[in-house]
Motif scaffolding. Structure first.
Motif, PDB file in Angstrom:
ATOM      1  N   GLN A  18     -22.640  29.982 122.901  1.00  0.00           N
ATOM      2  CA  GLN A  18     -23.268  31.290 122.772  1.00  0.00           C
ATOM      3  C   GLN A  18     -22.583  32.348 123.603  1.00  0.00           C
ATOM      4  O   GLN A  18     -22.187  32.172 124.576  1.00  0.00           O
ATOM      5  N   THR A  19     -22.589  33.589 122.894  1.00  0.00           N
ATOM      6  CA  THR A  19     -21.940  34.648 123.788  1.00  0.00           C
ATOM      7  C   THR A  19     -23.050  35.973 123.442  1.00  0.00           C
ATOM      8  O   THR A  19     -23.402  36.054 122.477  1.00  0.00           O
ATOM      9  N   VAL A  20     -23.285  36.456 124.670  1.00  0.00           N
ATOM     10  CA  VAL A  20     -24.291  37.607 124.390  1.00  0.00           C
ATOM     11  C   VAL A  20     -23.801  38.695 124.080  1.00  0.00           C
ATOM     12  O   VAL A  20     -22.611  39.125 124.415  1.00  0.00           O
ATOM     13  N   THR A  21     -24.759  39.444 123.239  1.00  0.00           N
ATOM     14  CA  THR A  21     -23.884  40.635 122.594  1.00  0.00           C
ATOM     15  C   THR A  21     -25.284  41.745 122.991  1.00  0.00           C
ATOM     16  O   THR A  21     -26.541  41.410 123.064  1.00  0.00           O
ATOM     17  N   GLU A  22     -24.977  42.951 123.098  1.00  0.00           N
ATOM     18  CA  GLU A  22     -25.791  44.043 123.409  1.00  0.00           C
ATOM     19  C   GLU A  22     -26.425  44.682 121.822  1.00  0.00           C
ATOM     20  O   GLU A  22     -27.339  45.280 121.854  1.00  0.00           O
ATOM     21  N   THR A  76     -23.892  31.768 114.443  1.00  0.00           N
ATOM     22  CA  THR A  76     -22.397  32.218 114.524  1.00  0.00           C
ATOM     23  C   THR A  76     -22.059  32.622 115.932  1.00  0.00           C
ATOM     24  O   THR A  76     -21.113  33.253 116.076  1.00  0.00           O
ATOM     25  N   THR A  77     -22.814  32.219 116.846  1.00  0.00           N
ATOM     26  CA  THR A  77     -22.542  32.121 118.185  1.00  0.00           C
ATOM     27  C   THR A  77     -22.743  33.393 119.007  1.00  0.00           C
ATOM     28  O   THR A  77     -22.601  33.358 120.262  1.00  0.00           O
ATOM     29  N   TRP A  78     -23.559  34.384 118.688  1.00  0.00           N
ATOM     30  CA  TRP A  78     -24.077  35.412 119.403  1.00  0.00           C
ATOM     31  C   TRP A  78     -25.500  35.197 119.758  1.00  0.00           C
ATOM     32  O   TRP A  78     -26.126  34.697 119.087  1.00  0.00           O
ATOM     33  N   SER A  79     -25.811  35.377 120.968  1.00  0.00           N
ATOM     34  CA  SER A  79     -27.259  35.768 121.490  1.00  0.00           C
ATOM     35  C   SER A  79     -27.663  37.070 121.681  1.00  0.00           C
ATOM     36  O   SER A  79     -26.678  38.041 122.472  1.00  0.00           O
ATOM     37  N   LYS A  80     -28.690  37.290 121.522  1.00  0.00           N
ATOM     38  CA  LYS A  80     -29.316  38.751 122.113  1.00  0.00           C
ATOM     39  C   LYS A  80     -30.585  38.540 122.887  1.00  0.00           C
ATOM     40  O   LYS A  80     -31.590  38.070 122.342  1.00  0.00           O
ATOM     41  N   LEU A  81     -30.358  38.787 124.161  1.00  0.00           N
ATOM     42  CA  LEU A  81     -31.540  38.840 125.187  1.00  0.00           C
ATOM     43  C   LEU A  81     -32.332  39.853 125.293  1.00  0.00           C
ATOM     44  O   LEU A  81     -31.995  41.220 124.963  1.00  0.00           O
TER      45      LEU A  81
END
Length: 197
Positions: A18-22, A76-81
């Motif tokens: 996963q890749t973090v997105t804003e 789809t590999t995005w993560s939102k924290l």
């Protein structure tokens, strides 16, 4: 806390791949439903229940609500924290429903026939809820207005947008996304993205 410490903390919260997105990406298939008359909206609770329950929009809004904080992970590999939501705990809906003992699974039904499945124990977790607001704003149509399920410990497709029905079932069966190759369970930490077997 230093930026380095924040980075380590975030890494512990982001599943493999996963890749973090804003941002808050919008992903869906088909049309986005828009509602002009909320008097026509309802949420049906049915299946293996002693008595079917249907909530009108204002009845649903009258259920207890609270704030939830979580991270979300899309297949789809995005993560939102650090999401802040407001919504109805699943427990508040379950207080109005008497399940039959054979109920073990749930099918979430959304507008235009979209469905997704999950075990009952995942649906009724304390962290699962029916969202009305995200980060202080009412949900937009693209993100599931008026109500979207949120089951944050599973990939985000299990958090059905435009929720219209909750069906209790004895046996697991695939929903729309699962029939089309998505994993039956969808644990982000196990990378259960797809299942083409």
């Amino acid at each position: 806390m230093s930026n380095e410490e924040k980075g380590v903390e975030a890494a512990d919260r982001v599943p493999p791949g996963q890749t973090v997105t804003e941002g808050f990406p919008v992903l869906h298939y088909g049309n986005v439903p828009y509602y002009n008359d909320m008097g026509r909206w309802n949420l049906r609770v049915f299946g293996l229940v002693e008595e079917e329950v249907t909530f009108g929009y204002h009845e649903f809004l009258a259920l207890p609500q609270r704030e939830f904080r979580n991270d979300i992970h899309c297949v789809t590999t995005w993560s939102k924290l650090d999401n802040v939501w407001e919504g109805v705990p699943v427990s508040a809906v379950m207080e109005r429903v008497k399940l039959k003992p054979e109920a073990k699974y749930v099918m979430l039904h959304a507008e235009e026939g979209w469905t997704t499945n999950l075990p009952l124990e995942d649906f009724v977790r304390d962290t699962s809820f029916l969202a009305l607001r995200h980060n202080g704003e009412r949900l937009t149509p693209e993100h599931g207005y008026p109500v979207r399920a949120v089951v944050p410990h599973l990939y985000f497709w299990k958090s059905a947008k435009w929720l219209r029905g909750i069906e209790f079932m004895e046996k697991d069966k695939p929903g729309f996304w699962e029939v089309n190759g998505y994993h039956m369970y969808g644990d982000p930490w196990q990378e259960q993205r797809y299942d083409f077997d």
